[in-house]
Design a protein around this motif. Sequence first.
Motif, PDB file in Angstrom:
ATOM      1  N   VAL A  40      76.216 -20.613  91.017  1.00  0.00           N
ATOM      2  CA  VAL A  40      75.139 -20.362  91.517  1.00  0.00           C
ATOM      3  C   VAL A  40      74.453 -20.270  90.718  1.00  0.00           C
ATOM      4  O   VAL A  40      72.419 -20.349  90.919  1.00  0.00           O
ATOM      5  CB  VAL A  40      75.871 -18.700  92.138  1.00  0.00           C
ATOM      6  CG1 VAL A  40      74.821 -17.997  92.681  1.00  0.00           C
ATOM      7  CG2 VAL A  40      76.984 -19.094  93.834  1.00  0.00           C
ATOM      8  N   ALA A  41      74.402 -19.811  89.722  1.00  0.00           N
ATOM      9  CA  ALA A  41      72.878 -19.585  89.060  1.00  0.00           C
ATOM     10  C   ALA A  41      72.936 -20.950  88.090  1.00  0.00           C
ATOM     11  O   ALA A  41      71.373 -20.832  88.261  1.00  0.00           O
ATOM     12  CB  ALA A  41      73.842 -18.669  87.314  1.00  0.00           C
ATOM     13  N   LYS A  42      73.355 -22.001  87.866  1.00  0.00           N
ATOM     14  CA  LYS A  42      72.729 -22.935  88.314  1.00  0.00           C
ATOM     15  C   LYS A  42      72.449 -23.944  89.549  1.00  0.00           C
ATOM     16  O   LYS A  42      71.269 -24.633  89.169  1.00  0.00           O
ATOM     17  CB  LYS A  42      74.396 -23.694  87.833  1.00  0.00           C
ATOM     18  CG  LYS A  42      74.896 -24.212  86.400  1.00  0.00           C
ATOM     19  CD  LYS A  42      75.492 -24.784  85.976  1.00  0.00           C
ATOM     20  CE  LYS A  42      76.271 -24.660  85.210  1.00  0.00           C
ATOM     21  NZ  LYS A  42      77.800 -25.645  84.514  1.00  0.00           N
ATOM     22  N   HIS A  43      72.757 -23.327  90.472  1.00  0.00           N
ATOM     23  CA  HIS A  43      72.110 -24.632  91.807  1.00  0.00           C
ATOM     24  C   HIS A  43      71.404 -23.554  92.729  1.00  0.00           C
ATOM     25  O   HIS A  43      70.356 -24.244  93.511  1.00  0.00           O
ATOM     26  CB  HIS A  43      73.143 -25.270  92.112  1.00  0.00           C
ATOM     27  CG  HIS A  43      74.016 -26.274  91.039  1.00  0.00           C
ATOM     28  ND1 HIS A  43      73.661 -27.317  90.447  1.00  0.00           N
ATOM     29  CD2 HIS A  43      75.693 -26.471  90.682  1.00  0.00           C
ATOM     30  CE1 HIS A  43      74.402 -27.358  89.502  1.00  0.00           C
ATOM     31  NE2 HIS A  43      75.211 -27.179  89.919  1.00  0.00           N
ATOM     32  N   ALA A  44      72.064 -22.726  93.010  1.00  0.00           N
ATOM     33  CA  ALA A  44      71.377 -21.816  94.178  1.00  0.00           C
ATOM     34  C   ALA A  44      70.367 -21.227  93.842  1.00  0.00           C
ATOM     35  O   ALA A  44      69.662 -20.746  95.024  1.00  0.00           O
ATOM     36  CB  ALA A  44      72.553 -20.778  94.474  1.00  0.00           C
ATOM     37  N   ARG A  45      69.832 -20.423  93.373  1.00  0.00           N
ATOM     38  CA  ARG A  45      68.663 -20.186  92.911  1.00  0.00           C
ATOM     39  C   ARG A  45      68.352 -18.524  93.329  1.00  0.00           C
ATOM     40  O   ARG A  45      67.713 -18.199  94.363  1.00  0.00           O
ATOM     41  CB  ARG A  45      67.140 -20.802  93.183  1.00  0.00           C
ATOM     42  CG  ARG A  45      66.600 -22.193  91.844  1.00  0.00           C
ATOM     43  CD  ARG A  45      65.617 -22.602  92.260  1.00  0.00           C
ATOM     44  NE  ARG A  45      65.151 -23.385  93.404  1.00  0.00           N
ATOM     45  CZ  ARG A  45      65.644 -24.088  94.506  1.00  0.00           C
ATOM     46  NH1 ARG A  45      66.216 -25.034  93.858  1.00  0.00           N
ATOM     47  NH2 ARG A  45      65.497 -24.725  95.779  1.00  0.00           N
ATOM     48  N   ALA A  46      69.199 -18.737  93.464  1.00  0.00           N
ATOM     49  CA  ALA A  46      69.808 -17.161  94.043  1.00  0.00           C
ATOM     50  C   ALA A  46      69.257 -15.386  93.032  1.00  0.00           C
ATOM     51  O   ALA A  46      69.138 -15.970  92.349  1.00  0.00           O
ATOM     52  CB  ALA A  46      71.689 -16.847  94.602  1.00  0.00           C
ATOM     53  N   GLY A  63      71.142 -18.239  98.123  1.00  0.00           N
ATOM     54  CA  GLY A  63      70.462 -18.912  97.398  1.00  0.00           C
ATOM     55  C   GLY A  63      69.619 -20.161  98.324  1.00  0.00           C
ATOM     56  O   GLY A  63      69.496 -19.465  99.883  1.00  0.00           O
ATOM     57  N   VAL A  64      69.538 -21.246  98.374  1.00  0.00           N
ATOM     58  CA  VAL A  64      69.043 -22.046  99.350  1.00  0.00           C
ATOM     59  C   VAL A  64      69.570 -22.556 100.106  1.00  0.00           C
ATOM     60  O   VAL A  64      69.144 -23.284 100.566  1.00  0.00           O
ATOM     61  CB  VAL A  64      67.832 -23.049  97.972  1.00  0.00           C
ATOM     62  CG1 VAL A  64      66.454 -22.583  97.337  1.00  0.00           C
ATOM     63  CG2 VAL A  64      68.740 -23.583  97.463  1.00  0.00           C
ATOM     64  N   GLY A  65      70.779 -22.538  99.624  1.00  0.00           N
ATOM     65  CA  GLY A  65      72.666 -23.233 100.486  1.00  0.00           C
ATOM     66  C   GLY A  65      71.946 -24.588  99.907  1.00  0.00           C
ATOM     67  O   GLY A  65      71.946 -25.073  99.022  1.00  0.00           O
ATOM     68  N   GLY A  66      73.066 -25.738 100.859  1.00  0.00           N
ATOM     69  CA  GLY A  66      73.273 -26.414 101.052  1.00  0.00           C
ATOM     70  C   GLY A  66      74.344 -27.589  99.823  1.00  0.00           C
ATOM     71  O   GLY A  66      74.268 -28.518  99.474  1.00  0.00           O
ATOM     72  N   ALA A  67      75.038 -26.662  99.843  1.00  0.00           N
ATOM     73  CA  ALA A  67      76.353 -26.550  98.745  1.00  0.00           C
ATOM     74  C   ALA A  67      77.028 -28.155  99.661  1.00  0.00           C
ATOM     75  O   ALA A  67      77.257 -27.165 100.605  1.00  0.00           O
ATOM     76  CB  ALA A  67      76.596 -26.139  98.629  1.00  0.00           C
ATOM     77  N   ASP A  68      77.362 -28.996  98.210  1.00  0.00           N
ATOM     78  CA  ASP A  68      78.113 -29.805  99.790  1.00  0.00           C
ATOM     79  C   ASP A  68      79.530 -30.562  98.126  1.00  0.00           C
ATOM     80  O   ASP A  68      78.751 -30.949  96.528  1.00  0.00           O
ATOM     81  CB  ASP A  68      77.405 -31.210  99.771  1.00  0.00           C
ATOM     82  CG  ASP A  68      78.165 -31.859 100.626  1.00  0.00           C
ATOM     83  OD1 ASP A  68      79.185 -31.865 100.742  1.00  0.00           O
ATOM     84  OD2 ASP A  68      76.963 -33.376 100.553  1.00  0.00           O
TER      85      ASP A  68
END
Length: 415
Positions: free
Chosen positions: A337-343, A369-374
Amino acid sequence: MALRGALRRSYTWTTEHAPWSAWARRNTAFTAAAIPAALPVLLGLAYAGVSPGRSPVPLLLLFALSPLLTALQRSRFWSLLGLDVPEVVREERWWSPRGLLERVRSEATWRQYGYHLLVSPLAAAAGALVVLAWVLGTAGAAVYAWGWTLPSSDLHLEYDVITVGGGLLLLSAPWLAALATRLDAFAAAALLGPNRSRELARRVEDLAESRAGVLDAADLERRRIERDLHDGAQQRLVALAMNLGIARATLTDLPPEVQAVIDEAHREAKEAIEELNNLVRGLHPAVLEDRGLDAALSGIAARAPFPVELAVDIGARPGATIEAVAYFVVSETLANVAKHARADRCHVRVERVPGRRGDLLRLTVTDDGVGGADPARGTGLVGLRKRVGSVDGTIMITSPLGGPTVITVELPCGL
């Protein structure tokens, strides 16, 4: 070319299934061997029918000889067909009192007894029919060779019919033997061998126990590495940083270049200590073993670069392996979450819920965050799936574009 290939395949199939082929000889020998293998059973049944007053005697004798008869049938299948019928594993020797009691109470014994009393006589009858088909077919097909021995020589039409019938009987005999072989092999696999469903269940239990042992060994190894790093390399780095700090404070008359090198080495040593602390904490934090999952996850939440709402309601502590997996899941998820989500914030809930096979430890991590986790595009979620799957857990990821992302993990508490 296609027609030639089809003709070649037809010719090959015909020669492989002809009455003189190895296939026909093997099936015929196997079905014929069922006759002597069934003789003890047939004699016992015949004796019981002739002498009804003493009928329990041959039946008890057959029960006592059942292991030998089973071994004989296994030998027939292996030597003539190359088919291995697995042996039923028993804890006691069959001739000992405990072994006899185990045999009486075992359903495998009664399945084998059913094979010897029902299937074996039928297989012997099928073997007799196959042998009779070969004998009559050969005699009928060769009627002109020995017909001159008969007193009348005016039966040419009847000889023609007998010859055709004998040839057809010779052609059908291998297929009758093949059918008897197929049915006998199917019955032997179902009755002479161990119960396949129970064997699979036992195998699953053995694999589960061995996997639990591997997981425990891996957990102990992680703890050993954590202890060695904490007591060895970490202490050396601390001593090095202290010595560099003392040198920087006391050696004030050094050239500026040397002083800069000492300052840089002191800073690098402190950063190395911090990284080693994080590494040790990630392997197996001491607080997880001492105070449980609630305290360990509180430390992760406090170190996160965004607000984390943590709710833990698990009652009794689960196993050490499950606690370690849950800690890894939450730690890795918050790192992703800290690396990719920008939450801006995250919510973590840990609770114990009932399941079909016992209580489950459910972890729910939600971020805005922005979602889109794959999982197919990153190694972090793949690592989560593998770690959760190692303890028969499940993971569900819901992450539409624009968020929120919800990761739900369920782990069996009983492991």
